[in-house]
Write a protein that holds these residues in place. Structure first.
Motif, PDB file in Angstrom:
ATOM      1  N   ASP A  61       1.023  -1.196   0.060  1.00  0.00           N
ATOM      2  CA  ASP A  61       0.004  -0.036  -0.024  1.00  0.00           C
ATOM      3  C   ASP A  61       0.861   1.129  -0.043  1.00  0.00           C
ATOM      4  O   ASP A  61       1.475   1.740   0.730  1.00  0.00           O
ATOM      5  CB  ASP A  61      -0.852  -0.194   1.161  1.00  0.00           C
ATOM      6  CG  ASP A  61      -1.972   1.016   1.097  1.00  0.00           C
ATOM      7  OD1 ASP A  61      -1.708   2.105   0.563  1.00  0.00           O
ATOM      8  OD2 ASP A  61      -3.180   0.830   1.809  1.00  0.00           O
ATOM      9  N   LEU A  62       0.689   2.172  -0.990  1.00  0.00           N
ATOM     10  CA  LEU A  62       1.651   3.188  -1.248  1.00  0.00           C
ATOM     11  C   LEU A  62       1.252   4.436  -0.330  1.00  0.00           C
ATOM     12  O   LEU A  62       1.851   5.440  -0.058  1.00  0.00           O
ATOM     13  CB  LEU A  62       1.672   3.679  -2.745  1.00  0.00           C
ATOM     14  CG  LEU A  62       2.372   2.776  -3.763  1.00  0.00           C
ATOM     15  CD1 LEU A  62       2.105   3.339  -5.116  1.00  0.00           C
ATOM     16  CD2 LEU A  62       3.887   2.870  -3.224  1.00  0.00           C
ATOM     17  N   GLY A  63       0.034   4.267  -0.031  1.00  0.00           N
ATOM     18  CA  GLY A  63      -0.823   5.503   0.886  1.00  0.00           C
ATOM     19  C   GLY A  63      -1.086   6.406   0.036  1.00  0.00           C
ATOM     20  O   GLY A  63      -1.676   7.594   0.483  1.00  0.00           O
ATOM     21  N   GLU A  64      -1.226   6.262  -1.362  1.00  0.00           N
ATOM     22  CA  GLU A  64      -1.399   7.614  -2.264  1.00  0.00           C
ATOM     23  C   GLU A  64      -1.636   6.948  -3.606  1.00  0.00           C
ATOM     24  O   GLU A  64      -1.182   5.689  -3.814  1.00  0.00           O
ATOM     25  CB  GLU A  64      -0.259   8.669  -2.267  1.00  0.00           C
ATOM     26  CG  GLU A  64       1.024   7.904  -2.717  1.00  0.00           C
ATOM     27  CD  GLU A  64       1.964   9.239  -2.659  1.00  0.00           C
ATOM     28  OE1 GLU A  64       2.045  10.123  -3.395  1.00  0.00           O
ATOM     29  OE2 GLU A  64       2.974   9.043  -2.014  1.00  0.00           O
ATOM     30  N   ILE A  65      -1.948   7.766  -4.373  1.00  0.00           N
ATOM     31  CA  ILE A  65      -2.060   7.336  -5.823  1.00  0.00           C
ATOM     32  C   ILE A  65      -0.888   7.120  -6.478  1.00  0.00           C
ATOM     33  O   ILE A  65       0.147   7.896  -6.248  1.00  0.00           O
ATOM     34  CB  ILE A  65      -3.113   7.918  -6.837  1.00  0.00           C
ATOM     35  CG1 ILE A  65      -3.285   7.798  -8.076  1.00  0.00           C
ATOM     36  CG2 ILE A  65      -2.608   9.459  -6.788  1.00  0.00           C
ATOM     37  CD1 ILE A  65      -4.331   8.270  -9.119  1.00  0.00           C
ATOM     38  N   SER A  66      -0.422   5.995  -7.398  1.00  0.00           N
ATOM     39  CA  SER A  66       0.680   5.916  -7.859  1.00  0.00           C
ATOM     40  C   SER A  66       0.844   7.010  -9.048  1.00  0.00           C
ATOM     41  O   SER A  66      -0.080   7.157  -9.708  1.00  0.00           O
ATOM     42  CB  SER A  66       0.962   4.459  -8.475  1.00  0.00           C
ATOM     43  OG  SER A  66       0.108   4.131  -9.698  1.00  0.00           O
ATOM     44  N   THR A  67       2.004   7.368  -9.151  1.00  0.00           N
ATOM     45  CA  THR A  67       2.460   8.541 -10.118  1.00  0.00           C
ATOM     46  C   THR A  67       2.176   8.127 -11.466  1.00  0.00           C
ATOM     47  O   THR A  67       1.674   9.063 -12.262  1.00  0.00           O
ATOM     48  CB  THR A  67       4.005   8.961  -9.872  1.00  0.00           C
ATOM     49  OG1 THR A  67       4.228   9.044  -8.784  1.00  0.00           O
ATOM     50  CG2 THR A  67       4.309  10.089 -10.826  1.00  0.00           C
ATOM     51  N   PRO A  68       2.606   7.046 -11.973  1.00  0.00           N
ATOM     52  CA  PRO A  68       2.387   6.391 -13.422  1.00  0.00           C
ATOM     53  C   PRO A  68       0.628   6.419 -13.622  1.00  0.00           C
ATOM     54  O   PRO A  68       0.290   6.924 -14.623  1.00  0.00           O
ATOM     55  CB  PRO A  68       2.765   5.125 -13.526  1.00  0.00           C
ATOM     56  CG  PRO A  68       3.817   5.149 -12.530  1.00  0.00           C
ATOM     57  CD  PRO A  68       3.168   5.750 -11.308  1.00  0.00           C
ATOM     58  N   LEU A  69      -0.088   6.204 -12.782  1.00  0.00           N
ATOM     59  CA  LEU A  69      -1.489   5.975 -13.068  1.00  0.00           C
ATOM     60  C   LEU A  69      -2.304   7.198 -13.229  1.00  0.00           C
ATOM     61  O   LEU A  69      -3.175   7.621 -13.835  1.00  0.00           O
ATOM     62  CB  LEU A  69      -2.256   5.007 -11.843  1.00  0.00           C
ATOM     63  CG  LEU A  69      -2.137   3.528 -12.345  1.00  0.00           C
ATOM     64  CD1 LEU A  69      -2.475   2.718 -11.317  1.00  0.00           C
ATOM     65  CD2 LEU A  69      -2.590   3.272 -13.872  1.00  0.00           C
ATOM     66  N   LYS A  70      -1.748   8.172 -12.033  1.00  0.00           N
ATOM     67  CA  LYS A  70      -2.182   9.636 -12.205  1.00  0.00           C
ATOM     68  C   LYS A  70      -1.952  10.381 -13.344  1.00  0.00           C
ATOM     69  O   LYS A  70      -2.614  11.090 -13.805  1.00  0.00           O
ATOM     70  CB  LYS A  70      -1.529  10.434 -10.915  1.00  0.00           C
ATOM     71  CG  LYS A  70      -1.952  11.758 -10.685  1.00  0.00           C
ATOM     72  CD  LYS A  70      -1.299  12.791  -9.472  1.00  0.00           C
ATOM     73  CE  LYS A  70      -2.053  13.997  -9.517  1.00  0.00           C
ATOM     74  NZ  LYS A  70      -1.703  14.926 -10.715  1.00  0.00           N
ATOM     75  N   ALA A  71      -0.783  10.228 -13.865  1.00  0.00           N
ATOM     76  CA  ALA A  71      -0.289  10.732 -15.025  1.00  0.00           C
ATOM     77  C   ALA A  71      -1.334  10.206 -16.324  1.00  0.00           C
ATOM     78  O   ALA A  71      -1.633  10.877 -16.911  1.00  0.00           O
ATOM     79  CB  ALA A  71       1.195  10.478 -15.425  1.00  0.00           C
ATOM     80  N   TYR A  72      -1.748   8.902 -16.354  1.00  0.00           N
ATOM     81  CA  TYR A  72      -2.502   8.254 -17.175  1.00  0.00           C
ATOM     82  C   TYR A  72      -3.903   9.089 -17.035  1.00  0.00           C
ATOM     83  O   TYR A  72      -4.689   9.265 -17.965  1.00  0.00           O
ATOM     84  CB  TYR A  72      -2.547   6.850 -17.233  1.00  0.00           C
ATOM     85  CG  TYR A  72      -3.571   5.979 -18.072  1.00  0.00           C
ATOM     86  CD1 TYR A  72      -3.254   6.299 -19.458  1.00  0.00           C
ATOM     87  CD2 TYR A  72      -4.705   5.590 -17.575  1.00  0.00           C
ATOM     88  CE1 TYR A  72      -4.202   5.427 -20.456  1.00  0.00           C
ATOM     89  CE2 TYR A  72      -5.709   4.964 -18.454  1.00  0.00           C
ATOM     90  CZ  TYR A  72      -5.502   5.133 -19.555  1.00  0.00           C
ATOM     91  OH  TYR A  72      -6.364   4.673 -20.591  1.00  0.00           O
ATOM     92  N   PHE A  73      -4.584   8.951 -15.783  1.00  0.00           N
ATOM     93  CA  PHE A  73      -5.767   9.270 -15.609  1.00  0.00           C
ATOM     94  C   PHE A  73      -5.851  10.972 -15.938  1.00  0.00           C
ATOM     95  O   PHE A  73      -6.982  11.351 -16.504  1.00  0.00           O
ATOM     96  CB  PHE A  73      -6.118   9.121 -13.926  1.00  0.00           C
ATOM     97  CG  PHE A  73      -6.373   7.758 -13.548  1.00  0.00           C
ATOM     98  CD1 PHE A  73      -6.556   6.812 -14.303  1.00  0.00           C
ATOM     99  CD2 PHE A  73      -5.979   7.704 -12.274  1.00  0.00           C
ATOM    100  CE1 PHE A  73      -6.578   5.296 -13.893  1.00  0.00           C
ATOM    101  CE2 PHE A  73      -5.910   6.389 -11.708  1.00  0.00           C
ATOM    102  CZ  PHE A  73      -6.278   5.164 -12.524  1.00  0.00           C
ATOM    103  N   ASP A  74      -4.908  11.605 -15.872  1.00  0.00           N
ATOM    104  CA  ASP A  74      -5.033  12.855 -15.875  1.00  0.00           C
ATOM    105  C   ASP A  74      -5.245  13.330 -17.539  1.00  0.00           C
ATOM    106  O   ASP A  74      -5.477  14.389 -17.933  1.00  0.00           O
ATOM    107  CB  ASP A  74      -3.801  13.670 -15.611  1.00  0.00           C
ATOM    108  CG  ASP A  74      -3.707  14.025 -13.785  1.00  0.00           C
ATOM    109  OD1 ASP A  74      -4.719  13.627 -13.267  1.00  0.00           O
ATOM    110  OD2 ASP A  74      -2.711  14.483 -13.491  1.00  0.00           O
ATOM    111  N   GLN A  75      -4.946  12.511 -18.135  1.00  0.00           N
ATOM    112  CA  GLN A  75      -5.018  12.663 -19.754  1.00  0.00           C
ATOM    113  C   GLN A  75      -6.370  12.027 -20.354  1.00  0.00           C
ATOM    114  O   GLN A  75      -6.586  12.161 -21.540  1.00  0.00           O
ATOM    115  CB  GLN A  75      -3.807  12.388 -20.489  1.00  0.00           C
ATOM    116  CG  GLN A  75      -3.282  10.762 -20.617  1.00  0.00           C
ATOM    117  CD  GLN A  75      -4.104   9.819 -21.371  1.00  0.00           C
ATOM    118  OE1 GLN A  75      -4.192  10.102 -22.565  1.00  0.00           O
ATOM    119  NE2 GLN A  75      -4.737   8.499 -20.654  1.00  0.00           N
TER     120      GLN A  75
END
Length: 197
Positions: A21-35
């Protein structure tokens, strides 16, 4: 092989042994969702755990997000954290028993948590759950890891062999923006389901 039952995972949550559990959204998925422009996409996150990804999507206006987990514990945790999230979109079920059709399935530490001999079954189930031209997007470990308990590792060659007959491989590359100790250990995947002939 270890018994990865509902009790196994529930005990992990109750004893707070959740190292994945990272405790936050993973950076690669956040970048994908943002587009992503289409907020009406029907999105499934299997083995979602505490699902910071679902929380982020919901906060960004994606209201058609579904979370499934074999254990009730993380679903309870999620509902306490994201109180406006629709309860009917929190599914307490084994992924392999799930029914429905989705535009997008998000992979984030679920594939590495199932017994490796179930990986071919995972591919078939994912195909069944995806609409035509639906996509499997997310992260796979590109590392040896464990052989007798999760997380189970793998490598690009074995993943290509598994997915290529059924999916167009749009992306399967080393992650450049992994978090913390996952740097150099993750592949970002974007796989599109082949249309049935």
């Amino acid at each position: 092989m270890i018994d990865l039952s509902e009790d196994f995972w529930t005990n992990k949550y109750k004893s707070q042994k959740t190292g994945w559990d990272l405790g936050e959204i993973s950076t690669p998925l956040k970048a994908y969702f943002d587009q992503l422009a289409n907020k009406n996409l029907k999105i499934l996150i299997p083995g979602a755990g505490n699902s910071y990804e679902a929380e982020y999507l919901f906060q960004q206006g994606f209201k058609n997000v579904y979370i499934v987990d074999i254990s009730r514990e993380p679903l309870i945790n999620f509902k306490e954290r994201v109180i406006n999230f629709p309860e009917e979109q929190l599914i307490h079920k084994n992924y392999f028993d799930l029914e429905g059709r989705f535009d997008l399935i998000i992979e984030q530490t679920f594939f590495c948590a199932i017994n490796p001999e179930k990986r071919a079954t995972y591919v078939q189930k994912t195909l069944d759950l995806l609409k035509n031209n639906g996509k499997l997007v997310g992260l796979l470990f590109d590392a040896k890891l464990n052989s007798d308990h999760p997380p189970f590792g793998g490598n690009k060659a074995s993943y290509l062999e598994l997915f290529k007959p059924y999916f167009e491989i749009e992306t399967m590359d080393k992650c450049y923006n992994s978090l913390g100790n996952r740097q150099g250990m993750e592949l970002f995947i974007k796989l599109k389901k082949y249309l049935k002939m």
